[in-house]
Write a protein that holds these residues in place. Structure first.
Motif, PDB file in Angstrom:
ATOM      1  N   VAL A  29      -7.413  51.150  10.793  1.00  0.00           N
ATOM      2  CA  VAL A  29      -6.799  50.568   9.605  1.00  0.00           C
ATOM      3  C   VAL A  29      -7.602  51.001   8.387  1.00  0.00           C
ATOM      4  O   VAL A  29      -8.833  50.903   8.382  1.00  0.00           O
ATOM      5  N   ILE A  55      -4.952  41.128  11.603  1.00  0.00           N
ATOM      6  CA  ILE A  55      -5.049  42.210  12.576  1.00  0.00           C
ATOM      7  C   ILE A  55      -5.336  41.642  13.958  1.00  0.00           C
ATOM      8  O   ILE A  55      -5.771  40.498  14.105  1.00  0.00           O
ATOM      9  N   VAL A  60      -1.695  45.610  13.454  1.00  0.00           N
ATOM     10  CA  VAL A  60      -1.542  44.896  12.185  1.00  0.00           C
ATOM     11  C   VAL A  60      -0.291  44.030  12.289  1.00  0.00           C
ATOM     12  O   VAL A  60       0.778  44.512  12.668  1.00  0.00           O
TER      13      VAL A  60
END
Length: 364
Positions: free
Chosen positions: A198, A175, A186
């Protein structure tokens, strides 16, 4: 049914799923499989209970059926928000065997810690179980036609309607973060998809998780129903920990061609439990003995991982691994917990009222 059903209804994914009832709900006691009594009549005729226990358990059922948390006149002078469940058991003079199947096969607790907690939680779980029995008669459980794989597939279809994109077999390379330490994207195969949040399972972020245990599972192929389940084409058996001298329950779930997950006249049984010794497969033996002849067996041991933190510092929210249970109670708790961490407010089940009519047709 549990919190999972309202969650599925809330999202609208039920339009892509078909459910069928699991035929029977059973519990293990004294080396035998017994049907879990779901009504006062069944309680009085159940082989699970002795003569005196039948009357006492029936008296508890009468109290549970009439209990309304918002109506003090139904409380019989008891404050279940402070009274521990152990005291309620003692009031009705219920022995250890009855407590085992009430706590583990009806209220679906994984251990006995609930006994020292306020009784209102257990009573509400019992009401949920028995209301489900009243609705579907055979058992309170539903299972999706064509198997659990239909759940993620249904969400993939729903996501597409709202503009979501599923990318399968894409390697996860990490990430990116902003100056404030929060996730900004990402990365996969040199490309970065921008994002603000996320949500992932532990396999993507092993350095942000810790091992909290292990679960052992055996998937077994059978040619006939589980013995002592009235030839049910699908069934669940819960083996309470105290019945086999363990700290964790053992779960047995059997489904078959009736749920379109196997060819005609084939059955698939799952036996699972939390690992407690250096010989995990042997821990499944009490459950394996309930299966009858096994054509093929596949055993696996998996680590149970949990996130190290709540994810709010970097907006990376990680779920916990699946545990040994077969009824999704703990999974639903995890999902709701992640929702609350992301939004900063509790999930409002009251908002489901307008959609719950759809639930009437789920198991038919």
């Amino acid at each position: 049914y549990s919190a999972l059903i309202p969650l599925l209804i809330y999202t609208g994914v039920t339009r892509y799923l078909e459910f069928k009832q699991v035929d029977g709900s059973y519990v293990y006691k004294g080396g035998k499989t017994h049907k879990v009594p779901g009504t006062e009549t069944e309680a009085l005729s159940s082989s699970l209970l002795g003569l005196f226990e039948k009357r006492r358990f029936r008296n508890l059922l009468v109290y549970v059926f009439k209990y309304d948390e918002k109506d003090p006149s139904t409380h019989d002078g008891l404050d279940l928000t402070t009274l521990p469940m152990s005291a309620l058991y003692e009031k009705y003079k219920l022995d250890t065997n009855v407590r085992d199947f009430v706590g583990h096969a009806i209220a679906l607790y994984r251990n006995d810690e609930y006994i020292n907690e306020p009784a209102v939680g257990t009573v509400n779980r019992m009401k949920l179980y028995f209301n489900s029995i009243a609705k579907y008669l055979k058992s309170p459980y539903l299972y999706p036609l064509y198997g659990l794989g239909e759940l993620p597939q249904g969400f993939a279809r729903l996501s597409a309607i709202y503009g979501g994109t599923y990318m399968l077999s894409k390697p996860f390379e990490g990430i990116t973060k902003g100056e404030d330490g929060k996730v900004t994207g990402v990365t996969s195969e040199g490309e970065t998809a921008k994002c603000k949040i996320v949500v992932a399972d532990p396999s993507y972020f092993p350095d942000k998780c810790k091992k909290v245990g292990q679960v052992v599972r055996a998937i077994c192929l059978l040619r006939e129903p589980l013995p002592n389940t009235n030839n049910s084409q699908s069934s669940q058996i819960i083996i309470p920990q105290n019945q086999v001298g363990r700290k964790s329950d053992i779960y047995v779930l059997c489904v078959s061609f009736a749920h379109n997950i196997a060819p005609q006249d084939w059955y698939v049984a799952l036996v699972s439990t939390t690992v407690e010794t250096a010989n995990p497969e042997a821990e499944l033996e009490p459950g394996m003995r309930l299966l009858g002849p096994v054509v093929e067996k596949f055993v696996s041991v998996s680590d149970i991982m949990a996130p190290n933190d709540d994810g709010k510092d970097d907006n990376v929210f990680i779920s916990s691994s699946f545990d040994a249970t077969t009824h999704f109670e703990t999974t639903c708790e995890d999902i709701i917990g992640i929702y609350e961490k992301i939004t900063g407010e509790p999930f409002n089940f009251a908002s489901l009222d307008a959609k719950l009519e759809e639930f009437k047709n789920l198991g038919e």
